[in-house]
Scaffold this motif. Structure first.
Motif, PDB file in Angstrom:
ATOM      1  N   SER A  33       0.830  -1.208   0.000  1.00  0.00           N
ATOM      2  CA  SER A  33       0.000   0.000   0.000  1.00  0.00           C
ATOM      3  C   SER A  33       0.869   1.265   0.000  1.00  0.00           C
ATOM      4  O   SER A  33       0.525   2.264  -0.634  1.00  0.00           O
ATOM      5  N   PHE A  34       2.007   1.217   0.701  1.00  0.00           N
ATOM      6  CA  PHE A  34       2.928   2.352   0.702  1.00  0.00           C
ATOM      7  C   PHE A  34       3.515   2.575  -0.692  1.00  0.00           C
ATOM      8  O   PHE A  34       3.582   3.698  -1.187  1.00  0.00           O
ATOM      9  N   LEU A  35       3.930   1.485  -1.337  1.00  0.00           N
ATOM     10  CA  LEU A  35       4.495   1.595  -2.690  1.00  0.00           C
ATOM     11  C   LEU A  35       3.442   2.038  -3.702  1.00  0.00           C
ATOM     12  O   LEU A  35       3.766   2.732  -4.662  1.00  0.00           O
ATOM     13  N   LYS A  36       2.200   1.639  -3.478  1.00  0.00           N
ATOM     14  CA  LYS A  36       1.133   2.056  -4.385  1.00  0.00           C
ATOM     15  C   LYS A  36       0.910   3.559  -4.295  1.00  0.00           C
ATOM     16  O   LYS A  36       0.689   4.218  -5.312  1.00  0.00           O
ATOM     17  N   ARG A  37       1.006   4.118  -3.078  1.00  0.00           N
ATOM     18  CA  ARG A  37       0.854   5.570  -2.910  1.00  0.00           C
ATOM     19  C   ARG A  37       1.986   6.326  -3.603  1.00  0.00           C
ATOM     20  O   ARG A  37       1.801   7.447  -4.065  1.00  0.00           O
ATOM     21  N   LEU A  38       3.165   5.707  -3.667  1.00  0.00           N
ATOM     22  CA  LEU A  38       4.298   6.331  -4.348  1.00  0.00           C
ATOM     23  C   LEU A  38       4.357   5.993  -5.837  1.00  0.00           C
ATOM     24  O   LEU A  38       5.281   6.393  -6.533  1.00  0.00           O
ATOM     25  N   SER A  39       3.387   5.219  -6.298  1.00  0.00           N
ATOM     26  CA  SER A  39       3.317   4.744  -7.691  1.00  0.00           C
ATOM     27  C   SER A  39       4.538   3.913  -8.068  1.00  0.00           C
ATOM     28  O   SER A  39       5.035   3.977  -9.188  1.00  0.00           O
ATOM     29  N   LEU A  40       5.028   3.122  -7.118  1.00  0.00           N
ATOM     30  CA  LEU A  40       6.190   2.267  -7.363  1.00  0.00           C
ATOM     31  C   LEU A  40       5.860   0.781  -7.316  1.00  0.00           C
ATOM     32  O   LEU A  40       6.742  -0.047  -7.510  1.00  0.00           O
ATOM     33  N   LEU A  41       4.612   0.439  -7.079  1.00  0.00           N
ATOM     34  CA  LEU A  41       4.239  -0.966  -6.953  1.00  0.00           C
ATOM     35  C   LEU A  41       4.434  -1.720  -8.272  1.00  0.00           C
ATOM     36  O   LEU A  41       4.994  -2.814  -8.298  1.00  0.00           O
ATOM     37  N   GLU A  42       4.002  -1.125  -9.365  1.00  0.00           N
ATOM     38  CA  GLU A  42       4.156  -1.773 -10.670  1.00  0.00           C
ATOM     39  C   GLU A  42       5.634  -1.915 -11.032  1.00  0.00           C
ATOM     40  O   GLU A  42       6.057  -2.929 -11.572  1.00  0.00           O
ATOM     41  N   PHE A  43       6.428  -0.894 -10.707  1.00  0.00           N
ATOM     42  CA  PHE A  43       7.874  -0.963 -10.947  1.00  0.00           C
ATOM     43  C   PHE A  43       8.486  -2.117 -10.155  1.00  0.00           C
ATOM     44  O   PHE A  43       9.302  -2.878 -10.680  1.00  0.00           O
ATOM     45  N   LYS A  44       8.086  -2.261  -8.895  1.00  0.00           N
ATOM     46  CA  LYS A  44       8.608  -3.347  -8.063  1.00  0.00           C
ATOM     47  C   LYS A  44       8.231  -4.701  -8.645  1.00  0.00           C
ATOM     48  O   LYS A  44       9.066  -5.614  -8.707  1.00  0.00           O
ATOM     49  N   GLU A  45       6.990  -4.852  -9.073  1.00  0.00           N
ATOM     50  CA  GLU A  45       6.537  -6.126  -9.619  1.00  0.00           C
ATOM     51  C   GLU A  45       7.266  -6.483 -10.914  1.00  0.00           C
ATOM     52  O   GLU A  45       7.558  -7.646 -11.172  1.00  0.00           O
ATOM     53  N   ASN A  46       7.579  -5.487 -11.731  1.00  0.00           N
ATOM     54  CA  ASN A  46       8.253  -5.745 -13.006  1.00  0.00           C
ATOM     55  C   ASN A  46       9.743  -6.031 -12.846  1.00  0.00           C
ATOM     56  O   ASN A  46      10.304  -6.815 -13.607  1.00  0.00           O
ATOM     57  N   TYR A  47      10.386  -5.392 -11.883  1.00  0.00           N
ATOM     58  CA  TYR A  47      11.839  -5.470 -11.765  1.00  0.00           C
ATOM     59  C   TYR A  47      12.309  -6.041 -10.435  1.00  0.00           C
ATOM     60  O   TYR A  47      13.408  -5.724  -9.977  1.00  0.00           O
ATOM     61  N   ILE A  48      11.534  -6.909  -9.819  1.00  0.00           N
ATOM     62  CA  ILE A  48      11.875  -7.444  -8.506  1.00  0.00           C
ATOM     63  C   ILE A  48      13.210  -8.193  -8.521  1.00  0.00           C
ATOM     64  O   ILE A  48      14.003  -8.092  -7.582  1.00  0.00           O
ATOM     65  N   LEU A  49      13.498  -8.926  -9.585  1.00  0.00           N
ATOM     66  CA  LEU A  49      14.758  -9.663  -9.673  1.00  0.00           C
ATOM     67  C   LEU A  49      15.949  -8.710  -9.678  1.00  0.00           C
ATOM     68  O   LEU A  49      16.915  -8.896  -8.922  1.00  0.00           O
ATOM     69  N   TRP A  50      15.881  -7.667 -10.470  1.00  0.00           N
ATOM     70  CA  TRP A  50      16.999  -6.730 -10.582  1.00  0.00           C
ATOM     71  C   TRP A  50      17.143  -5.860  -9.336  1.00  0.00           C
ATOM     72  O   TRP A  50      18.252  -5.456  -8.978  1.00  0.00           O
ATOM     73  N   ILE A  51      16.043  -5.596  -8.665  1.00  0.00           N
ATOM     74  CA  ILE A  51      16.105  -4.861  -7.407  1.00  0.00           C
ATOM     75  C   ILE A  51      16.831  -5.715  -6.366  1.00  0.00           C
ATOM     76  O   ILE A  51      17.667  -5.222  -5.611  1.00  0.00           O
ATOM     77  N   GLY A  52      16.532  -7.001  -6.342  1.00  0.00           N
ATOM     78  CA  GLY A  52      17.210  -7.910  -5.422  1.00  0.00           C
ATOM     79  C   GLY A  52      18.692  -8.020  -5.712  1.00  0.00           C
ATOM     80  O   GLY A  52      19.526  -8.028  -4.797  1.00  0.00           O
ATOM     81  N   VAL A  53      19.057  -8.101  -6.982  1.00  0.00           N
ATOM     82  CA  VAL A  53      20.471  -8.176  -7.368  1.00  0.00           C
ATOM     83  C   VAL A  53      21.189  -6.889  -6.966  1.00  0.00           C
ATOM     84  O   VAL A  53      22.298  -6.929  -6.413  1.00  0.00           O
ATOM     85  N   ALA A  54      20.564  -5.747  -7.194  1.00  0.00           N
ATOM     86  CA  ALA A  54      21.165  -4.468  -6.808  1.00  0.00           C
ATOM     87  C   ALA A  54      21.348  -4.386  -5.298  1.00  0.00           C
ATOM     88  O   ALA A  54      22.370  -3.898  -4.811  1.00  0.00           O
ATOM     89  N   PHE A  55      20.375  -4.898  -4.557  1.00  0.00           N
ATOM     90  CA  PHE A  55      20.476  -4.901  -3.102  1.00  0.00           C
ATOM     91  C   PHE A  55      21.653  -5.757  -2.640  1.00  0.00           C
ATOM     92  O   PHE A  55      22.452  -5.329  -1.805  1.00  0.00           O
ATOM     93  N   LEU A  56      21.778  -6.954  -3.179  1.00  0.00           N
ATOM     94  CA  LEU A  56      22.871  -7.841  -2.764  1.00  0.00           C
ATOM     95  C   LEU A  56      24.236  -7.267  -3.118  1.00  0.00           C
ATOM     96  O   LEU A  56      25.166  -7.298  -2.300  1.00  0.00           O
ATOM     97  N   LEU A  57      24.373  -6.727  -4.307  1.00  0.00           N
ATOM     98  CA  LEU A  57      25.662  -6.157  -4.708  1.00  0.00           C
ATOM     99  C   LEU A  57      26.026  -4.934  -3.878  1.00  0.00           C
ATOM    100  O   LEU A  57      27.188  -4.745  -3.516  1.00  0.00           O
ATOM    101  N   SER A  58      25.039  -4.112  -3.570  1.00  0.00           N
ATOM    102  CA  SER A  58      25.337  -2.926  -2.769  1.00  0.00           C
ATOM    103  C   SER A  58      25.702  -3.299  -1.335  1.00  0.00           C
ATOM    104  O   SER A  58      26.554  -2.659  -0.725  1.00  0.00           O
ATOM    105  N   GLU A  59      25.100  -4.349  -0.802  1.00  0.00           N
ATOM    106  CA  GLU A  59      25.439  -4.787   0.548  1.00  0.00           C
ATOM    107  C   GLU A  59      26.855  -5.334   0.603  1.00  0.00           C
ATOM    108  O   GLU A  59      27.592  -5.076   1.549  1.00  0.00           O
ATOM    109  N   VAL A  60      27.260  -6.072  -0.415  1.00  0.00           N
ATOM    110  CA  VAL A  60      28.623  -6.588  -0.469  1.00  0.00           C
ATOM    111  C   VAL A  60      29.613  -5.430  -0.537  1.00  0.00           C
ATOM    112  O   VAL A  60      30.618  -5.415   0.188  1.00  0.00           O
ATOM    113  N   GLN A  61      29.338  -4.458  -1.360  1.00  0.00           N
ATOM    114  CA  GLN A  61      30.237  -3.315  -1.499  1.00  0.00           C
ATOM    115  C   GLN A  61      30.269  -2.483  -0.221  1.00  0.00           C
ATOM    116  O   GLN A  61      31.321  -1.995   0.176  1.00  0.00           O
TER     117      GLN A  61
END
Length: 82
Positions: A33-61
């Motif tokens: 519901s928070f992401l929907k208010r920011l209009s980011l829910l559809e973006f999250k659903e489309n790019y969830i894999l790449w968001i996860g990869v970016a999260f893991l790489l940034s945590e390692v760095q």
């Protein structure tokens, strides 16, 4: 893609790595519901894999960057307690 582009990305400022890990955390772990208010829910659903990869790489760095700073003994102590 040129190799120099990749090496330039790895030389980013520490604040850029923080933002690079902060934004995927919000997208991955926020309520829909928070992401929907920011209009980011559809973006999250489309790019969830790449968001996860970016999260893991940034945590390692981020951990590599923290291990080079003066707080290294505190960081290792905190990791041992886990």
């Amino acid at each position: 893609m040129d190799i120099s582009t990749i090496t330039n990305v790895l030389k980013l400022h520490k604040k850029a790595y923080f933002l690079g890990s902060f934004i995927p955390v919000i997208l991955l772990f926020s309520d829909d519901s928070f992401l929907k208010r920011l209009s980011l829910l559809e973006f999250k659903e489309n790019y969830i894999l790449w968001i996860g990869v970016a999260f893991l790489l940034s945590e390692v760095q981020t951990k590599k960057t923290l291990s080079k700073c003066r707080l290294k003994p505190l960081l290792s102590l905190a990791l041992l307690k886990r």
